[in-house]
Design an enzyme around this catalytic site. Structure first.
Site, PDB file in Angstrom:
ATOM      1  N   LYS A 114     -28.422  87.587   9.915  1.00  0.00           N
ATOM      2  CA  LYS A 114     -27.392  88.380  10.185  1.00  0.00           C
ATOM      3  C   LYS A 114     -27.708  89.810   9.677  1.00  0.00           C
ATOM      4  O   LYS A 114     -27.156  90.725  10.093  1.00  0.00           O
ATOM      5  CB  LYS A 114     -26.255  87.674   9.392  1.00  0.00           C
ATOM      6  CG  LYS A 114     -25.659  86.567  10.108  1.00  0.00           C
ATOM      7  CD  LYS A 114     -24.157  86.207   9.626  1.00  0.00           C
ATOM      8  CE  LYS A 114     -23.746  85.141  10.424  1.00  0.00           C
ATOM      9  NZ  LYS A 114     -22.181  84.747   9.768  1.00  0.00           N
ATOM     10  N   LYS A 197     -28.653  78.548  21.805  1.00  0.00           N
ATOM     11  CA  LYS A 197     -27.223  78.123  21.712  1.00  0.00           C
ATOM     12  C   LYS A 197     -26.134  78.662  22.314  1.00  0.00           C
ATOM     13  O   LYS A 197     -26.156  79.942  22.611  1.00  0.00           O
ATOM     14  CB  LYS A 197     -26.857  78.050  20.045  1.00  0.00           C
ATOM     15  CG  LYS A 197     -27.198  76.741  19.407  1.00  0.00           C
ATOM     16  CD  LYS A 197     -26.847  76.906  18.193  1.00  0.00           C
ATOM     17  CE  LYS A 197     -25.467  76.864  17.690  1.00  0.00           C
ATOM     18  NZ  LYS A 197     -25.102  76.769  16.399  1.00  0.00           N
ATOM     19  N   LYS A 200     -20.533  82.697  20.936  1.00  0.00           N
ATOM     20  CA  LYS A 200     -19.620  83.609  21.085  1.00  0.00           C
ATOM     21  C   LYS A 200     -20.064  85.206  20.971  1.00  0.00           C
ATOM     22  O   LYS A 200     -19.428  85.894  21.566  1.00  0.00           O
ATOM     23  CB  LYS A 200     -18.352  83.566  20.151  1.00  0.00           C
ATOM     24  CG  LYS A 200     -18.640  83.476  18.860  1.00  0.00           C
ATOM     25  CD  LYS A 200     -17.126  83.109  18.000  1.00  0.00           C
ATOM     26  CE  LYS A 200     -17.653  82.863  16.471  1.00  0.00           C
ATOM     27  NZ  LYS A 200     -16.470  81.879  15.989  1.00  0.00           N
TER      28      LYS A 200
END
Ligand code: TRP
Length: 335
Positions: A114, A197, A200
């Site tokens: 991240k 994957k 969103k």
């Protein structure tokens, strides 16, 4: 220590939930209610480890709450609340920050992903994110946590923190929480790239099915999903090197609650064009009651807020005596 089997899990209120969240997590959360005392938390404190627009955060908190309820989580039998409203999480996180070692946090792969290259500019909150997660779980002495593969390392850290706290103070206070991993079977991949994957954050909406999509959009997304030119094989084993085909078969299997092999046996030799129609029908049949209920709930935000308020009250009552004991153990005077 209590013998109760207690579940805690959390979901971030950042953006729409999608089919991957539903099949991989939330549907399982609903099932767990049969065997465990369940606490489900919308983790808004975790959300602000990265920049969030306040109005969007508020809306997403209600939306995620609505999708949990619409997916079958019973807000009366279980507890649903948003994290910021139970201050025990932040308080316990501070104490755990003083137990966790910098070296442990430096190993967290999610932080590295991240924060990316610009590590110096990541928030300190993002760095200690897993410590807050440990506090979420241990504020209730949860014994089991359903998580995806990506959160396994954070759960190991939670166990390290619990063990280290117990050792440091010579107590057997916190349980070593067990993960409940719902594996590959329910791992839903990107509709355009079966090696990634479903997410969103992918910029193309056609890579995922959102829990807010209507029937037409669901059908359209499935019809446009990437496949290869081969027909369906007779067994799931033959799908290993066909990620997109494997994903669609996997989604069908998960929605129908049957094995991939059973899907292959039924559609052996069929073309994907026909199979996609069947999959679209099935997805719409399974998802429309949920999306319909979500829309109904979201029409009445005051009702959702009432559920969160009630859940926070019950969560507070559970965490308070545990935190009180922690303060005693640590030596905080409570005059
Ligand atoms: N980090 C989790 C995720 O992104 C969310 C989360 C926060 C969580 N606190 C938790 C999950 C406690 C399980 C238990 O998916």
């Amino acid at each position: 220590m209590t013998a109760t089997k207690r579940i805690f899990s959390g979901v971030q209120p950042t953006g729409n939930l999608h089919l991957g969240n539903y099949l991989g997590a939330i549907r399982n959360w609903a099932h767990l209610q049969d065997d465990y005392e369940c606490i489900y938390c919308v983790v808004d404190l975790h959300a602000i480890t990265q920049p969030q627009d306040p109005a969007t955060l508020r809306a997403s908190t209600r939306e995620v709450t609505a999708s949990l309820i619409a997916s079958g989580i019973d807000p009366q039998g279980s507890i649903i609340f948003n994290q910021s409203q139970v201050t025990a999480h932040a308080e316990l996180a501070w104490i755990f920050n003083c137990v966790a070692k910098i070296g442990w946090l430096n190993r967290m792969t999610q932080f590295k992903d991240k924060a990316g290259k610009n590590r110096e500019n990541a928030s300190a909150g993002l760095y200690i994110y897993p410590v807050l997660m440990a506090a979420d779980i241990l504020a209730y002495k949860a014994t089991h946590v359903p998580v995806g593969e990506d959160q396994k390392q954070h759960l190991e850290l939670t166990r390290d923190i619990a063990g280290s706290f117990n050792d440091a103070y010579g107590v057997e206070f916190f349980p070593l929480t067990e993960p409940l991993i719902f594996g590959e079977a329910t791992r839903v991949m990107n509709l355009r790239d079966g090696t990634k994957k479903m997410s969103k954050s992918d910029e193309s909406d056609y890579t995922r099915i959102n829990l807010t999509d209507d029937a037409d959009l669901i059908a359209q997304k499935i019809r446009k999903a990437r496949t290869d030119p081969l027909p369906l094989p007779g067994s799931a084993r033959e799908l290993v090197e066909r990620p997109e085909a494997n994903n669609l078969v996997g989604i069908y299997a998960a929605l129908a609650d049957i094995s991939r092999d059973a899907v292959c046996a039924e559609y052996d030799g069929a073309q994907f064009s026909g199979f996609k129609n069947a999959l679209a029908d099935l997805a719409i049949a399974k998802l429309s009651p949920i999306t319909g209920e979500m829309r109904r709930l979201l029409d009445d935000p005051a009702h959702i807020d009432g559920i969160l308020r009630d859940g926070a009250g019950r969560a507070r009552a559970m965490a308070a005596p545990i935190l009180r004991e922690v303060q005693d153990i640590v030596g905080f005077l409570n005059p």
